[in-house]
Design a protein around this motif. Structure first.
Motif, mmCIF file in Angstrom:
data_model
loop_
_atom_site.group_PDB
_atom_site.id
_atom_site.type_symbol
_atom_site.label_atom_id
_atom_site.label_comp_id
_atom_site.label_asym_id
_atom_site.label_seq_id
_atom_site.Cartn_x
_atom_site.Cartn_y
_atom_site.Cartn_z
ATOM 1 N N ASP A 150 0.763 -1.105 0.186
ATOM 2 C CA ASP A 150 0.102 0.096 -0.034
ATOM 3 C C ASP A 150 0.729 1.479 0.169
ATOM 4 O O ASP A 150 0.307 2.299 -0.424
ATOM 5 C CB ASP A 150 -0.900 0.199 1.248
ATOM 6 N N SER A 151 1.900 1.111 0.384
ATOM 7 C CA SER A 151 2.994 2.218 0.511
ATOM 8 C C SER A 151 4.245 2.064 -0.044
ATOM 9 O O SER A 151 4.793 0.849 0.095
ATOM 10 C CB SER A 151 3.166 2.324 2.029
ATOM 11 N N PRO A 152 4.840 3.233 -0.382
ATOM 12 C CA PRO A 152 6.367 2.978 -0.955
ATOM 13 C C PRO A 152 7.492 3.193 0.268
ATOM 14 O O PRO A 152 8.625 3.044 -0.088
ATOM 15 C CB PRO A 152 6.540 4.221 -1.875
ATOM 16 N N GLN A 153 7.216 2.791 1.227
ATOM 17 C CA GLN A 153 8.006 2.846 2.351
ATOM 18 C C GLN A 153 8.838 1.665 2.572
ATOM 19 O O GLN A 153 8.508 0.531 1.989
ATOM 20 C CB GLN A 153 7.189 3.016 3.918
ATOM 21 N N GLU A 154 9.906 1.685 3.368
ATOM 22 C CA GLU A 154 10.680 0.524 3.720
ATOM 23 C C GLU A 154 9.779 -0.249 4.534
ATOM 24 O O GLU A 154 9.117 0.262 5.254
ATOM 25 C CB GLU A 154 11.897 0.932 4.081
ATOM 26 N N PRO A 155 9.926 -1.852 4.512
ATOM 27 C CA PRO A 155 9.274 -2.409 5.312
ATOM 28 C C PRO A 155 9.557 -2.221 6.873
ATOM 29 O O PRO A 155 10.816 -1.944 7.122
ATOM 30 C CB PRO A 155 9.767 -3.941 4.900
ATOM 31 N N GLY A 156 8.635 -2.030 7.577
ATOM 32 C CA GLY A 156 8.967 -1.884 9.062
ATOM 33 C C GLY A 156 9.183 -0.295 9.611
ATOM 34 O O GLY A 156 9.379 0.081 10.624
ATOM 35 N N SER A 157 9.219 0.645 8.577
ATOM 36 C CA SER A 157 9.225 1.956 8.724
ATOM 37 C C SER A 157 8.039 2.447 9.131
ATOM 38 O O SER A 157 6.927 2.030 8.854
ATOM 39 C CB SER A 157 9.736 2.717 7.558
ATOM 40 N N THR A 158 7.956 3.643 9.716
ATOM 41 C CA THR A 158 6.735 4.478 10.413
ATOM 42 C C THR A 158 6.251 5.349 9.246
ATOM 43 O O THR A 158 7.044 6.068 8.690
ATOM 44 C CB THR A 158 7.074 5.345 11.479
ATOM 45 N N PRO A 159 5.054 5.179 9.007
ATOM 46 C CA PRO A 159 4.413 6.260 8.074
ATOM 47 C C PRO A 159 4.759 7.535 8.435
ATOM 48 O O PRO A 159 4.813 7.845 9.474
ATOM 49 C CB PRO A 159 2.974 5.902 8.374
ATOM 50 N N ALA A 160 5.004 8.391 7.523
ATOM 51 C CA ALA A 160 5.292 9.785 7.659
ATOM 52 C C ALA A 160 4.757 10.874 6.717
ATOM 53 O O ALA A 160 4.354 10.474 5.480
ATOM 54 C CB ALA A 160 7.010 9.812 7.545
ATOM 55 N N LEU A 161 4.706 12.010 7.006
ATOM 56 C CA LEU A 161 4.602 13.141 6.063
ATOM 57 C C LEU A 161 5.934 13.691 5.973
ATOM 58 O O LEU A 161 6.333 14.369 6.872
ATOM 59 C CB LEU A 161 3.540 14.033 6.696
ATOM 60 N N ASN A 162 6.413 13.743 4.786
ATOM 61 C CA ASN A 162 7.858 14.234 4.429
ATOM 62 C C ASN A 162 7.617 15.575 3.818
ATOM 63 O O ASN A 162 7.067 15.740 2.747
ATOM 64 C CB ASN A 162 8.657 13.211 3.444
ATOM 65 N N LEU A 163 8.299 16.628 4.464
ATOM 66 C CA LEU A 163 8.398 17.897 3.800
ATOM 67 C C LEU A 163 9.572 18.380 3.751
ATOM 68 O O LEU A 163 10.621 18.504 4.770
ATOM 69 C CB LEU A 163 7.374 18.846 4.904
ATOM 70 N N GLU A 164 9.979 18.674 2.307
ATOM 71 C CA GLU A 164 11.318 19.022 2.048
ATOM 72 C C GLU A 164 11.392 20.489 1.580
ATOM 73 O O GLU A 164 10.605 20.992 0.798
ATOM 74 C CB GLU A 164 11.917 18.164 1.100
ATOM 75 N N LEU A 165 12.145 21.407 2.115
ATOM 76 C CA LEU A 165 12.362 22.632 1.354
ATOM 77 C C LEU A 165 13.386 22.413 0.632
ATOM 78 O O LEU A 165 14.610 22.246 0.641
ATOM 79 C CB LEU A 165 13.025 23.610 2.734
ATOM 80 N N ASN A 166 13.063 22.627 -0.740
ATOM 81 C CA ASN A 166 13.619 22.318 -1.784
ATOM 82 C C ASN A 166 14.471 23.395 -2.510
ATOM 83 O O ASN A 166 15.557 23.128 -2.871
ATOM 84 C CB ASN A 166 12.741 21.964 -2.973
ATOM 85 N N ALA A 167 13.977 24.720 -2.263
ATOM 86 C CA ALA A 167 14.439 25.946 -2.770
ATOM 87 C C ALA A 167 14.187 27.134 -2.326
ATOM 88 O O ALA A 167 13.030 27.291 -1.711
ATOM 89 C CB ALA A 167 14.457 25.853 -4.466
ATOM 90 N N LEU A 168 14.741 28.332 -2.385
ATOM 91 C CA LEU A 168 14.576 29.573 -2.146
ATOM 92 C C LEU A 168 14.884 30.399 -3.238
ATOM 93 O O LEU A 168 16.062 30.397 -3.723
ATOM 94 C CB LEU A 168 15.296 30.245 -0.880
ATOM 95 N N ASP A 169 14.114 30.948 -4.008
ATOM 96 C CA ASP A 169 14.403 31.834 -5.032
ATOM 97 C C ASP A 169 13.965 33.170 -5.080
ATOM 98 O O ASP A 169 12.613 33.380 -4.513
ATOM 99 C CB ASP A 169 13.797 31.161 -6.456
ATOM 100 N N THR A 170 14.672 34.198 -5.596
ATOM 101 C CA THR A 170 14.231 35.567 -5.594
ATOM 102 C C THR A 170 13.014 35.734 -6.564
ATOM 103 O O THR A 170 13.051 35.071 -7.716
ATOM 104 C CB THR A 170 15.318 36.481 -5.917
ATOM 105 N N SER A 171 11.853 36.466 -6.031
ATOM 106 C CA SER A 171 10.823 36.531 -6.847
ATOM 107 C C SER A 171 10.531 38.069 -7.180
ATOM 108 O O SER A 171 11.268 38.829 -6.297
ATOM 109 C CB SER A 171 9.615 35.649 -6.484
ATOM 110 N N ASP A 172 9.745 38.360 -7.960
ATOM 111 C CA ASP A 172 9.176 39.828 -8.087
ATOM 112 C C ASP A 172 8.599 40.163 -6.546
ATOM 113 O O ASP A 172 8.790 41.631 -6.330
ATOM 114 C CB ASP A 172 8.098 39.994 -9.004
ATOM 115 N N LYS A 173 8.026 39.405 -5.949
ATOM 116 C CA LYS A 173 7.274 39.891 -4.692
ATOM 117 C C LYS A 173 8.280 39.833 -3.448
ATOM 118 O O LYS A 173 8.226 40.758 -2.547
ATOM 119 C CB LYS A 173 6.294 38.985 -4.381
ATOM 120 N N GLY A 174 9.449 39.135 -3.576
ATOM 121 C CA GLY A 174 10.421 38.785 -2.533
ATOM 122 C C GLY A 174 10.973 37.543 -2.535
ATOM 123 O O GLY A 174 11.932 37.263 -3.312
ATOM 124 N N CYS A 175 10.675 36.518 -1.778
ATOM 125 C CA CYS A 175 11.292 35.259 -2.036
ATOM 126 C C CYS A 175 10.112 34.215 -2.254
ATOM 127 O O CYS A 175 9.231 33.991 -1.486
ATOM 128 C CB CYS A 175 11.990 35.027 -0.481
#
Length: 138
Positions: free
Chosen positions: A15-40
């Motif tokens: 049912d899940s792409p996790q490793e067997p025996g691992s705990t279900p998680a909500l993974n949140l990665e800060l992927n990038a910070l880029d300058t925009s017209d508004k700010g960041c």
């Protein structure tokens, strides 16, 4: 960081792409910070490895400046995150320079709803990472 989602914690490896025996998680990665017209512009990669859909997820994030002082609090709405799905979300923060952000702290999940989701689940099962030089976490 235990989550009580009822059947959510009992997903099989099929049912899940996790490793067997691992705990279900909500993974949140800060992927990038880029300058925009508004700010960041902050770019996040959110992977819901829980076995339930999150109908609405909103995090209160605290941005610290180079002097480690609180620069801003922001509510970022990640909207719907289906179970087993990865989504990219972008947020433009006005009047703030990306190079002035040294750290982003997730203060709380102000909203975390969906069928079978218990109160506090999005924080308890949250795993964070960063691909940028900015420190990011709980």
């Amino acid at each position: 960081m235990a989550l009580s989602l009822g059947a959510a914690g009992q997903a099989s490896s099929q049912d899940s792409p996790q490793e067997p025996g691992s705990t279900p998680a909500l993974n949140l990665e800060l992927n990038a910070l880029d300058t925009s017209d508004k700010g960041c512009r902050l770019t996040f990669v959110a992977a819901n490895e829980l076995s339930v859909q999150l109908d609405k997820v909103t995090f209160e994030m605290v941005l610290f400046n180079a002097e480690e002082r609180v620069e801003r609090l922001a509510l970022l709405d990640f909207k719907t995150l289906p179970a087993g799905k990865t989504k990219v979300r972008r947020f433009d923060l006005a009047n703030i320079a990306c190079d002035n952000i040294s750290r982003i702290l997730i203060n709380d999940a102000t909203e975390c709803s969906g069928e079978g989701v218990t109160e506090g689940a999005c924080i308890r099962q949250l795993k964070t990472s960063s691909k940028s030089s900015v420190r990011f976490g709980i």
